[in-house]
Design a protein around this motif. Structure first.
Motif, PDB file in Angstrom:
ATOM      1  N   TYR A 164     -39.746 -44.081 -57.039  1.00  0.00           N
ATOM      2  CA  TYR A 164     -39.757 -42.638 -56.813  1.00  0.00           C
ATOM      3  C   TYR A 164     -41.184 -42.101 -56.700  1.00  0.00           C
ATOM      4  O   TYR A 164     -41.449 -41.188 -55.918  1.00  0.00           O
ATOM      5  N   GLU A 165     -42.091 -42.675 -57.467  1.00  0.00           N
ATOM      6  CA  GLU A 165     -43.490 -42.247 -57.381  1.00  0.00           C
ATOM      7  C   GLU A 165     -44.068 -42.586 -56.000  1.00  0.00           C
ATOM      8  O   GLU A 165     -44.787 -41.779 -55.405  1.00  0.00           O
ATOM      9  N   ILE A 166     -43.743 -43.752 -55.493  1.00  0.00           N
ATOM     10  CA  ILE A 166     -44.193 -44.142 -54.145  1.00  0.00           C
ATOM     11  C   ILE A 166     -43.611 -43.190 -53.107  1.00  0.00           C
ATOM     12  O   ILE A 166     -44.332 -42.687 -52.232  1.00  0.00           O
ATOM     13  N   ASP A 203     -42.495 -40.133 -53.534  1.00  0.00           N
ATOM     14  CA  ASP A 203     -43.086 -38.797 -53.707  1.00  0.00           C
ATOM     15  C   ASP A 203     -44.504 -38.724 -53.143  1.00  0.00           C
ATOM     16  O   ASP A 203     -44.911 -37.712 -52.587  1.00  0.00           O
ATOM     17  N   ARG A 204     -45.245 -39.800 -53.273  1.00  0.00           N
ATOM     18  CA  ARG A 204     -46.625 -39.796 -52.806  1.00  0.00           C
ATOM     19  C   ARG A 204     -46.729 -39.985 -51.292  1.00  0.00           C
ATOM     20  O   ARG A 204     -47.582 -39.383 -50.648  1.00  0.00           O
ATOM     21  N   LEU A 205     -45.871 -40.807 -50.712  1.00  0.00           N
ATOM     22  CA  LEU A 205     -46.008 -41.135 -49.293  1.00  0.00           C
ATOM     23  C   LEU A 205     -45.243 -40.202 -48.357  1.00  0.00           C
ATOM     24  O   LEU A 205     -45.669 -39.995 -47.221  1.00  0.00           O
ATOM     25  N   THR A 206     -44.137 -39.642 -48.811  1.00  0.00           N
ATOM     26  CA  THR A 206     -43.314 -38.801 -47.937  1.00  0.00           C
ATOM     27  C   THR A 206     -44.080 -37.633 -47.337  1.00  0.00           C
ATOM     28  O   THR A 206     -44.004 -37.419 -46.121  1.00  0.00           O
ATOM     29  N   LYS A 264     -47.141 -37.354 -46.597  1.00  0.00           N
ATOM     30  CA  LYS A 264     -48.072 -37.876 -45.597  1.00  0.00           C
ATOM     31  C   LYS A 264     -47.350 -38.259 -44.312  1.00  0.00           C
ATOM     32  O   LYS A 264     -47.924 -38.188 -43.229  1.00  0.00           O
ATOM     33  N   GLU A 300     -51.801 -47.990 -49.940  1.00  0.00           N
ATOM     34  CA  GLU A 300     -51.636 -47.056 -51.054  1.00  0.00           C
ATOM     35  C   GLU A 300     -50.445 -47.452 -51.933  1.00  0.00           C
ATOM     36  O   GLU A 300     -50.532 -47.440 -53.159  1.00  0.00           O
ATOM     37  N   ALA A 301     -49.340 -47.831 -51.308  1.00  0.00           N
ATOM     38  CA  ALA A 301     -48.154 -48.242 -52.061  1.00  0.00           C
ATOM     39  C   ALA A 301     -48.413 -49.526 -52.842  1.00  0.00           C
ATOM     40  O   ALA A 301     -48.044 -49.632 -54.019  1.00  0.00           O
ATOM     41  N   LEU A 311     -50.596 -48.812 -55.825  1.00  0.00           N
ATOM     42  CA  LEU A 311     -49.828 -48.109 -56.847  1.00  0.00           C
ATOM     43  C   LEU A 311     -48.917 -49.089 -57.599  1.00  0.00           C
ATOM     44  O   LEU A 311     -48.850 -49.069 -58.831  1.00  0.00           O
ATOM     45  N   ARG A 316     -49.148 -49.957 -61.578  1.00  0.00           N
ATOM     46  CA  ARG A 316     -48.041 -49.655 -62.494  1.00  0.00           C
ATOM     47  C   ARG A 316     -47.454 -50.914 -63.144  1.00  0.00           C
ATOM     48  O   ARG A 316     -46.955 -50.860 -64.259  1.00  0.00           O
TER      49      ARG A 316
END
Length: 64
Positions: free
Chosen positions: A25-27, A29-32, A34, A49-50, A53, A57
């Motif tokens: 979910y963090e991935i 949330d961060r990439l969508t 963009k 970036e993924a 991350l 983690r």
């Protein structure tokens, strides 16, 4: 060498079945944002970036 589409399907399987939900979910949330806000998406930058991350983690989890 295996075909790229087979490799992608294998990676997608592990991504959705073994990556902890909170990291996935963090991935997302961060990439969508963009992906939505950019006219030209730098896919290599998104993958990097993924991956960074995920590495960050999972560093404490003993998964290498």
């Amino acid at each position: 060498m295996i075909p790229e589409d087979v490799e992608n399907r294998i990676a997608k399987y592990f991504f959705h079945n073994y990556l902890p939900d909170h990291i996935m979910y963090e991935i997302i949330d961060r990439l969508t944002p963009k992906c939505i806000n950019e006219k030209e998406i730098d896919k290599d930058a998104l993958v990097l970036e993924a991956v960074l991350l995920i590495q960050d983690r999972l560093e404490d989890k003993g998964i290498e």
